[in-house]
Write an enzyme that holds these catalytic residues in place. Structure first.
Site, PDB file in Angstrom:
ATOM      1  N   LYS A   1      14.793  -0.821  -0.712  1.00 48.57           N
ATOM      2  CA  LYS A   1      14.719  -1.781   0.392  1.00 48.57           C
ATOM      3  C   LYS A   1      14.510  -1.014   1.694  1.00 48.57           C
ATOM      4  CE  LYS A   1      17.541  -4.552  -2.485  1.00 48.57           C
ATOM      5  NZ  LYS A   1      16.721  -5.060  -3.543  1.00 48.57           N
TER       6      LYS A   1
ATOM      7  N   ASP B   1      28.511  -1.181  -1.654  1.00 53.10           N
ATOM      8  CA  ASP B   1      27.124  -1.268  -2.114  1.00 53.10           C
ATOM      9  C   ASP B   1      26.315  -1.678  -0.881  1.00 53.10           C
ATOM     10  OD1 ASP B   1      24.651  -2.030  -3.061  1.00 53.10           O
ATOM     11  OD2 ASP B   1      25.405  -3.405  -4.598  1.00 53.10           O
TER      12      ASP B   1
ATOM     13  N   TRP C   1      25.492  -9.540  -7.412  1.00 51.85           N
ATOM     14  CA  TRP C   1      25.595  -8.076  -7.532  1.00 51.85           C
ATOM     15  C   TRP C   1      27.059  -7.642  -7.480  1.00 51.85           C
ATOM     16  CZ3 TRP C   1      21.559  -6.547  -9.745  1.00 51.85           C
ATOM     17  CH2 TRP C   1      20.298  -7.057  -9.423  1.00 51.85           C
TER      18      TRP C   1
HETATM   19  N1  PLP Z   1      23.067  -4.414  -5.183  1.00 52.89           N
HETATM   20  C1  PLP Z   1      22.351  -5.158  -4.337  1.00 52.89           C
HETATM   21  C2  PLP Z   1      22.984  -5.664  -3.062  1.00 52.89           C
HETATM   22  C3  PLP Z   1      21.018  -5.472  -4.627  1.00 52.89           C
HETATM   23  O1  PLP Z   1      20.294  -6.219  -3.774  1.00 52.89           O
HETATM   24  C4  PLP Z   1      20.441  -4.986  -5.820  1.00 52.89           C
HETATM   25  C5  PLP Z   1      19.046  -5.276  -6.163  1.00 52.89           C
HETATM   26  O2  PLP Z   1      18.359  -6.053  -5.542  1.00 52.89           O
HETATM   27  C6  PLP Z   1      21.239  -4.217  -6.680  1.00 52.89           C
HETATM   28  C7  PLP Z   1      22.539  -3.944  -6.313  1.00 52.89           C
HETATM   29  C8  PLP Z   1      20.691  -3.672  -7.948  1.00 52.89           C
HETATM   30  O3  PLP Z   1      19.919  -2.567  -7.650  1.00 52.89           O
HETATM   31  P1  PLP Z   1      19.127  -1.728  -8.749  1.00 52.89           P
HETATM   32  O4  PLP Z   1      17.997  -2.590  -9.198  1.00 52.89           O
HETATM   33  O5  PLP Z   1      18.704  -0.515  -7.979  1.00 52.89           O
HETATM   34  O6  PLP Z   1      20.053  -1.406  -9.852  1.00 52.89           O
END
Ligand code: PLP
Length: 365
Positions: free
Chosen positions: A200, A176, A109
């Site tokens: 989550k 994030d 991510w």
């Molecule tokens: N950042 C983190 C730490 C994640 O765990 C996730 C998804 O699991 C994301 C970003 C991506 O999130 P989204 O699916 O809401 O775009």
């Protein structure tokens, strides 16, 4: 409704899914009830206008609870958007990156966030744990003082690593926190932006939260499309366009639940207790070993694999755990093995059940 509750109890499943993931039963019930009849209005929440008189208080209360629970100082706004955390990977640099940004690379991510920033300017990777498949959080790195911001991913959902302290930085920190928001107290004043997908620790999927320090906005020289400009949403209180009403309502119910439990301090205490139960079993059990370095272990996503001598038992354990009611413990393909995601709503009992299941499986072999 009664049938729904009956099925919920009958299943007796322990939901270790990484996201969308476990939510408190009361939150699911309250959201389901609002979907049938929103506050006695005779309309479902799903068919209620975001501009309705009875919906505005939902957003207002959710924002107020965000501020109260995280002790957010003056000068910050809380907004609800669509597009997931993934859209924030581009909105952050669109709004903040004039020349240069710094990124800490702790996983997939974080890498995706960094990739988007490169579309807008120079990116300095201050450190990366890619050399060891992201099994640790780099500790020693220098933050360039001439960068516009430092981006960190506080919890790495896939690899089971977590940055458990607020970084001291000479430049604004953008975090994030998709998978660890509301799991510990934060010093929000140390951050410029905190964002995350809700699915989550906050709500069902479909809404994204952004906590933003207002005086960081309006500094870049580029034109920003209206929908991607944070100022649009700050000014309109998340009502510039139609927001996801059901996920926002679900978030509100969950924020109220967190408050009833004693707030983020209580969430942290539980997170520590839950993680101890499972990590102690991983470390004790001859069949399993953790994948993350001990001082980087996440309290939210606990990753482990079979020790090499017992590698062939992996599928058997997954089937065994599933029979015992454990849901979602298969690890992400980039790590393999197993992952127990223990978000706020996971009970101590659920963690004890998983530890007992690991113990019982060991006794069979
Ligand atoms: N950042 C983190 C730490 C994640 O765990 C996730 C998804 O699991 C994301 C970003 C991506 O999130 P989204 O699916 O809401 O775009």
């Amino acid at each position: 409704m009664i049938k729904y509750i009956y099925n919920y109890i009958k299943m007796k499943k322990y939901n270790f899914n990484p996201g969308p993931s476990i939510l408190p039963k009361e939150v699911i019930e309250a959201t389901a009830a609002a979907c049938l009849d929103f506050q006695g209005s005779g309309l479902s929440l799903m068919e209620t206008s975001h501009r309705a008189k009875n919906f505005q208080p939902v957003v207002d209360e959710a924002v107020a609870l965000f501020k109260e629970l995280l002790d957010i100082p003056e000068g910050y706004s809380v907004i609800f958007l669509g597009g997931g955390a993934s859209l924030q990977f581009c909105m952050v640099p669109f709004n903040l990156l004039e020349k240069k940004a710094a990124y800490l690379n702790t996983g997939v991510w974080a890498t995706k966030a960094e990739k988007e920033a490169k579309l807008f300017g120079e990116v300095v990777e201050v450190a990366s744990s890619k050399d060891k498949n992201f099994t640790y959080i780099p500790r020693d790195f220098e933050i360039p003082t001439d960068a516009d911001y430092l981006h960190v991913t506080t919890n790495n959902t896939i690899y089971g690593t977590e940055l458990l302290h607020d970084v001291d930085s000479p430049i604004p920190v953008v975090a994030d926190m998709s998978s660890d928001i509301f799991s510990r107290p934060l010093d929000v004043s140390k951050y410029g932006i905190i964002y995350g997908g809700a699915q989550k620790n906050l709500s069902m999927a479909g809404v994204t939260f952004v906590i933003i320090k207002e005086d960081l906005l309006g500094k870049v020289s580029r034109q920003i499309p209206t929908m991607l400009d944070y100022r649009t949403h700050v000014k309109k209180g998340s009502m510039f366009n139609t927001p996801p009403v059901v996920p926002i309502y679900c978030a509100l119910e969950n924020l109220k639940w967190i408050k009833r439990q004693g707030g983020v301090k209580a969430m942290e205490k539980l997170a520590i207790e839950r993680a101890k139960i499972i990590y102690d079993e991983i470390d004790r059990n001859k069949l399993f070993m953790g994948t993350a370095e001990v001082d980087s272990r996440s309290r939210m996503n606990l990753t482990f694999v079979m020790v090499p001598e017992y590698q062939e038992l992996q599928d058997e354990f997954l089937a065994f755990a599933s029979e015992k009611g454990m849901v979602g413990v298969k690890g992400h393909r980039d790590v393999g093995g197993f992952r127990a995601s223990c978000y706020n709503a996971m009970s101590i009992e659920g963690c004890q059940a998983l530890a007992a299941c690991m113990k019982e499986f060991e006794a069979k072999h």
